[in-house]
Design an enzyme around this catalytic site. Structure first.
Site, PDB file in Angstrom:
ATOM      1  CE  LYS A  52      -3.854  -2.451   2.001  1.00 64.78           C
ATOM      2  NZ  LYS A  52      -4.589  -2.906   3.192  1.00 64.78           N
ATOM      3  CD  GLN A  96      -3.447  -4.565   6.252  1.00 65.00           C
ATOM      4  OE1 GLN A  96      -3.307  -3.616   5.489  1.00 65.00           O
ATOM      5  NE2 GLN A  96      -4.155  -5.634   5.922  1.00 65.00           N
ATOM      6  CG  ASP A 119      -9.877  -0.146   4.396  1.00 59.92           C
ATOM      7  OD1 ASP A 119      -9.507  -0.388   3.235  1.00 59.92           O
ATOM      8  OD2 ASP A 119      -9.226  -0.462   5.415  1.00 59.92           O
TER       9      ASP A 119
END
Ligand code: NDP
Length: 282
Positions: A52, A96, A119
């Site tokens: 990422k 995460q 997200d």
């Protein structure tokens, strides 16, 4: 023989377009920024975070890393998130998953501002998706939609079957297909006669987490098959679809790796840029 949908190439195109948009934002004084929080030493999570951050660099997004060992407390994570919520130069906050054992993902994630939830996991963003309003959409199903669009096939009126009903893939996937006028069926572990249902799918999305469970005899001739699964086995990485047999039946198919995976990260970049544009337009 199916055409292979090249997720790597499509993700590269998305990122190239975003790079131009990031340059334009920078000219207007906005540097898009994504904060990534990693807790614990899960090797897969470390790789995802590294990828990422690498993608941020490619696109020109500033990345901020916050790394904690597995002894971190929920309170420490929440304080970090709240400081990032207040920081006007941060556009996206990503925690995460999974978190180390004993920490509640729900308790921690709920502190991420809906306006920085790149997200697309927050109840507000999921609710807005359900209502068809503008929002941050979950990255993996958004990426799948782009892959389906890349075929040029009109989704409207098609039978779409999604195997899997998780909050991060299966459910938002079904909502996105529905929003584009597909007739959607969602299957899960309690579904009876799965193959009978999947065989009717013009568009079949597998998001299960079971190594090569979708076989050719479960797939309609000419279907578009999107394989979200990532199953690490002693033979290597495989999807939920038995690629070798299904490619003989489908019209389009995504490979694993190189299909949905690269798109997930590209969509995270897209959501971060969208958030930065929102900041500019405030
Ligand atoms: P979850 O484990 O949260 O959900 C799996 C879903 O599959 C559940 O809804 C479950 O049903 C259903 N299921 C399980 N067994 C069967 C079965 N035999 N028949 C039909 N349905 C079944 O997984 P995720 O949604 O998080 O992920 C799915 C896969 O996608 C995983 O391999 C994951 O690694 C991969 N993934 C890949 C990403 C990428 O970027 N490429 C991103 C995210 C995930 P029930 O609800 O009844 O339990």
């Amino acid at each position: 023989m199916a055409k292979i949908i090249d997720g790597k190439q499509i993700a590269a195109q998305v990122k190239a377009q975003l790079k131009t948009e990031v340059e334009q934002l920078k000219e207007k004084g906005v540097v898009p920024a994504l904060a990534v929080i990693l807790a614990g030493d899960n090797p897969a999570s470390q790789i995802y975070v590294k990828n990422k951050i690498k993608s941020c660099e490619e696109v020109g997004i500033k990345s901020l890393s916050f790394t904690f060992d597995s002894s971190v407390t929920e309170q420490q994570l929440i304080e970090t998130i709240e400081a990032l919520n207040d920081d006007k130069t941060v556009d996206g906050i990503l925690v995460q998953l999974p978190l180390p054992k004993g920490l509640s993902e729900e308790k921690v994630l709920k502190h991420i501002s809906d306006l920085k939830d790149v997200d697309g996991f927050s109840p507000a963003n999921v609710g807005a998706l359900t209502l068809g309003r503008d929002c941050f959409k979950a990255c993996t199903p958004s990426g799948c939609m782009k892959l389906i669009h890349s075929t040029g096939v009109d989704i409207k009126g098609k039978n779409a079957v999604v195997i899997g009903r998780s909050n991060i893939v299966g459910k938002p996937m079904a909502l996105m297909l529905l929003a584009e006028d597909a007739t959607v069926t969602v299957c899960h572990s309690k579904t009876e006669n799965l193959a009978e249902i999947t065989k009717k799918a013009d568009i079949l999305v597998a998001a299960v987490g079971r190594d090569r469970m979708v076989k050719a005899d479960m797939v309609k001739q000419g279907a578009i098959v999107i394989d979200v699964g990532m199953n690490r086995t002693s033979e290597g990485l495989f999807g939920d679809v038995d690629f070798e047999s299904v490619k003989e039946v489908a019209s389009y198919i995504t490979p694993v790796p190189g299909g949905v995976g690269p798109m997930t990260i590209a969509m995270l970049m897209e959501n971060t840029v969208k958030s930065a544009k929102n900041r500019l337009n405030k």
